[in-house]
Design an enzyme around this catalytic site. Structure first.
Site, PDB file in Angstrom:
ATOM      1  N   ARG A 163      20.889  50.820  66.942  1.00 57.47           N
ATOM      2  CA  ARG A 163      22.059  51.153  66.135  1.00 57.47           C
ATOM      3  C   ARG A 163      22.818  52.297  66.799  1.00 57.47           C
ATOM      4  NH1 ARG A 163      22.094  52.474  59.667  1.00 57.47           N
ATOM      5  NH2 ARG A 163      20.350  53.836  60.237  1.00 57.47           N
ATOM      6  N   ASP A 444      17.367  60.532  55.416  1.00 56.87           N
ATOM      7  CA  ASP A 444      18.187  60.549  56.623  1.00 56.87           C
ATOM      8  C   ASP A 444      19.591  60.980  56.230  1.00 56.87           C
ATOM      9  OD1 ASP A 444      19.381  58.333  55.448  1.00 56.87           O
ATOM     10  OD2 ASP A 444      18.687  56.907  56.956  1.00 56.87           O
TER      11      ASP A 444
END
Length: 529
Positions: A163, A444
């Site tokens: 990603r 996160d």
């Protein structure tokens, strides 16, 4: 500008240039990407700002009239590569060497190596991450702990996806023509350049997850990047494959269009549910009627999230690609067997909901959750996936369904929790760690964004708590002081002096008041080395 000249921009980081990654040939490829696509990227970011102005003026998103022919058409995406047909369990994490090895060995079908939400984008993290990915694809990656324990890849590791960072970010350490390159192009370009031959020799290919898209025009830009990279490398069109995270409100109204733009390269969509909640706050930040309750009350049972899931699954299966479920952020609690049992049961119920809804796979954040998630999907998904043509061509989900405001209340405990989690995450991020265990959840950037955005929303609109008090800057600052004092007492004077809690508190105050900052990670990027 020549490739050699481009390397001069690294003179202030001589010890971190990453010569084996930033080779002249790789830099030349990055320069080609930047020259072809940077202008379009900047224009699309301007389009985002214009759309936000419309939202602020009361305009709500909706399905696009000009692309109705795409939604009604009977097209399908390119066939899914054989090694990607079964993606029932995917694990995500940063590109840290030890964590990568553990994730690749976890028994998951896919490991998503993350340069975005799970990564604090220091220069060292970004360059070392590229080295680690290359070594993983070469099957040569290893790591030795201080105690002498050796970590190596086991046979048949998980399939690797990467990603890159979103279109909104830049890589400040790498400048071309005096301007920092797009972080998306930097992360994608280096990974593709150094790994496509290795992967093709193993009959695999470069696979990506694409974050933070807000329109099908942004998907078209990625598709054109892929086509150029394939031509540059001399590989067939469609070699690169990508899954798009539907994690913004505007993208939820353009799922068909996003898949259509990427139909040569797509292998699915993913319910990026934490960022999706953040986007709900951010896009409707100017409207008091869209104020959300405590983060803990915004479960996947809320109607606006159930509708988003149903539409994503219907759309993907109609187009012949995977509909991937969301993240289970829990981590095993080894110190408390009862608490661990309760946490694992929450994970089980979440994964059961996903597989019954029709998802083809799911995400976990910790290797310890892989067996649990696999057990649920193995029991309820007998084939490699659940991709099949829906009984009805058109989904029943309407614009109204996607915009239903969640029910619930705001509590002092919810305000305190947001302050606590955001503070701890920002402090860790400033020290270069973007994936942080906090209160038995793997936090996160996406979950931290919810926490700080809710504080801003509650303060800005003078939201009322269930006890009748209004959420104010003063209340939040008092709670922040209490959290800071508790942190200082818990970690000790020496660790406190070496920490970045005071700076994190200053950043959190700034993010919670004044004008809304679109991303924590861009607002604080200048703080990172």
């Amino acid at each position: 500008m020549t490739a050699a000249a481009s390397l001069q921009d690294f003179s202030m980081f001589p010890e971190q240039q990453g010569d084996e990654i930033l080779t002249p040939e790789a830099v030349q490829f990055l320069r080609e990407l930047e020259q072809r696509f940077e202008e379009r990227r900047v224009r699309l970011l301007s389009d985002r700002r214009h759309r936000q102005e419309q939202f602020d003026q009361g305009v709500l998103p909706g399905f696009l009239a000009e692309t109705e022919y795409i939604r009604r058409g009977d097209w399908v995406a390119a066939p899914i590569p054989p090694e990607l047909l079964d993606r029932r369990v995917e694990i995500t994490g940063p590109t840290d060497r030890k964590m990568m090895i553990n994730a690749l060995n976890s028994g998951a079908n896919v490991f998503l190596a993350d340069f975005e939400d799970a990564n604090a984008p220091t220069w060292n993290n970004c360059i070392e991450g590229q080295r680690n990915l290359r070594d993983a694809n070469l099957r040569s990656i290893s790591w030795c702990s201080a105690e002498g324990r050796i970590y190596q890849l086991q046979p048949d590791p998980a399939v690797l996806f990467v990603r890159p960072r979103g279109w909104h970010m830049v890589e400040k350490h790498f400048c071309l023509s005096g301007m920092p390159i797009s972080a998306s192009l930097f992360d994608f370009g280096l990974y593709f350049f150094h790994n496509f031959q290795i992967l093709l020799q193993r009959r695999s290919a470069p696979y990506f997850y694409l974050p933070k898209l807000e329109s099908h025009h942004e998907a078209r830009l990625w598709n054109d990047v892929f086509l150029f990279a394939e031509e540059y490398a001399g590989v067939p069109k469609g070699t690169i494959r990508a899954t798009v995270l539907i994690e913004t409100i505007p993208a939820a109204f353009e799922m068909d269009e996003i898949l259509y733009e990427l139909r040569q390269h797509s292998v699915g969509l993913n319910c990026g549910r934490w960022d999706y909640i953040f986007s709900f706050i951010k896009k409707f930040r100017g409207r008091a009627e869209f104020v959300l309750p405590d983060r803990g009350a915004i479960t996947m049972e809320q109607p606006f999230l159930r509708s988003y899931v149903e539409l994503l699954i219907h759309t993907c299966h109609r187009r012949g690609v995977h509909a991937m479920g969301g993240m289970a952020a829990q981590i095993p609690i080894r110190s408390d067997a009862r608490a661990n049992e309760e946490a694992m049961e929450r994970v089980r119920q979440d994964k059961l909901r996903e597989v019954r809804a029709g998802h083809d796979g799911t995400w976990v954040a910790h290797p310890g959750l892989v067996p649990l998630a696999r057990e649920v999907f193995d029991e309820h998904m007998k084939g490699r996936n659940q991709i099949r043509m829906p009984a009805e061509r058109q989904s029943r989900i309407t614009e109204k369904h996607l915009l239903q405001i969640p029910e619930g209340c705001i509590t002092e405990a919810g305000v305190r929790r947001n302050i606590d989690v955001a503070l701890q995450y920002i402090e860790s991020w400033l020290r270069g760690n973007g994936c942080v265990p906090i209160y038995n959840l793997m936090e996160d950037a996406a979950t931290a964004e919810i926490s700080r955005a809710q504080l801003w929303q509650w303060i800005h609109h003078g939201a009322r708590m269930e006890d009748g008090r209004t959420v104010t800057i003063e209340i939040c600052e008092n709670l922040l002081g209490e959290v800071l004092a508790r942190m200082e007492g818990s970690i000790g004077a020496k660790a406190w002096a070496a920490s970045k809690f005071q700076r994190a508190a200053e950043i959190l105050k700034r993010l919670s008041s004044g004008g809304f900052q679109d991303f924590l990670t861009t607002a604080a990027y200048s703080e990172l080395p």
